[in-house]
Scaffold this active site. Sequence first.
Site, short mmCIF file in Angstrom:
data_model
loop_
_atom_site.label_atom_id
_atom_site.label_comp_id
_atom_site.label_asym_id
_atom_site.label_seq_id
_atom_site.Cartn_x
_atom_site.Cartn_y
_atom_site.Cartn_z
CB SER A 1 -0.91 0.00 1.23
OG SER A 1 -0.12 -0.02 2.41
CG HIS B 1 -2.84 -0.75 -2.89
ND1 HIS B 1 -3.25 0.51 -2.53
CD2 HIS B 1 -2.96 -1.50 -1.76
CE1 HIS B 1 -3.60 0.53 -1.26
NE2 HIS B 1 -3.43 -0.69 -0.77
CD GLU C 1 -4.02 3.28 -5.05
OE1 GLU C 1 -4.30 4.47 -4.87
OE2 GLU C 1 -3.26 2.64 -4.27
CG ASN D 1 -2.78 4.00 1.57
OD1 ASN D 1 -3.84 4.18 2.16
ND2 ASN D 1 -2.29 2.80 1.38
#
Length: 335
Positions: free
Chosen positions: A170, A191, A203, A241
């Site tokens: 992540s 991800h 992602e 993130n």
Amino acid sequence: MAFATRQLLRAASTAAAKKLVVKHVTVIGGGLMGAGIAQIAAATGHTVILVDQTDEILNKSKKGIEASLKKLAKKKFADKPEEGTQYIDKVLKNLTTSTDPVSVVHSTDLVVEAIVENIAVKNELFKTLDKFAPEKWALGTNRFSFQYESFCGLAFPDLIRHTIFASNTSSLPITEMANATTRQDRFGGLHFFNPVPLMKLVEVVKAPMTSQKTFESLMDFTRALGKTPVTCKDTPGFVVNRLLVPYLMEAVRLFERGDASKEDIDVAMKLGAGYPMGPFELLDYVGLDTSKYIIDGWHQLEPDNPLFAPSPLLNKLVEEKKLGKKTGEGFYSYQ
């Protein structure tokens, strides 16, 4: 022999020009994320091997997958329970487990790593797997250094077998993991989000050395899973993130300064911003150790960036093993 060589080179050139269609998937890590990835890959017709260190972990993973499938089948086949049972059986037939990653990667199209968020551990894993996963053309290498004595018995459909590596990290740099291998062009980020069977987003991270063919294969695989891919360069935290973690850390700093209680901060963000969870609830759900590891890594990369400054309170809770819901206590108590 010359004719065989020309045929071999022609077949190799044709195959090399095509992107890999992922059919066989190896998932390393039987935790929540790894098990979720294995489940959706098996449910979409892929042959999947789920790998972890012990049979005990894998049995727990498989029980979790079965429970998840039963919930989905109950909803999807509410009026046809027999079809629901058939669906579960079909998915589970696509899934096997192993405690030996080296022995299973030789026949896989894609390795998805979903282990602990520790760059050294991930690098060591990829370095080891790189020695055993297919990266060469049968009878030679991707530089066409053919071994003529191996020509006999050649099956042209098997001429090219090269495995793509992907990390479910992540926050950690994909490029650094790719550099632990000899397949930087066949390395990318995938991800997923928790819970994997329900969350639609993936992602897809393209590092500087990731080839266009590899990138397209990862995008196609993501869509084949029924997910929605978004693309991103190999930047800290990617998209979600990079925005989310600084927000969570700023909530902690707000609480540390005594500007507001954690309860009020959570209520404010749920009712004022429409978020389904407040930042402290989310931190406990994700795991305080995971959040700390992410922010510590970013702080190392950019020590002067105030968004990446560590939190004394977060450090203290992690030191006390109060990691959130998984340990029964974090910012809140779940006893």
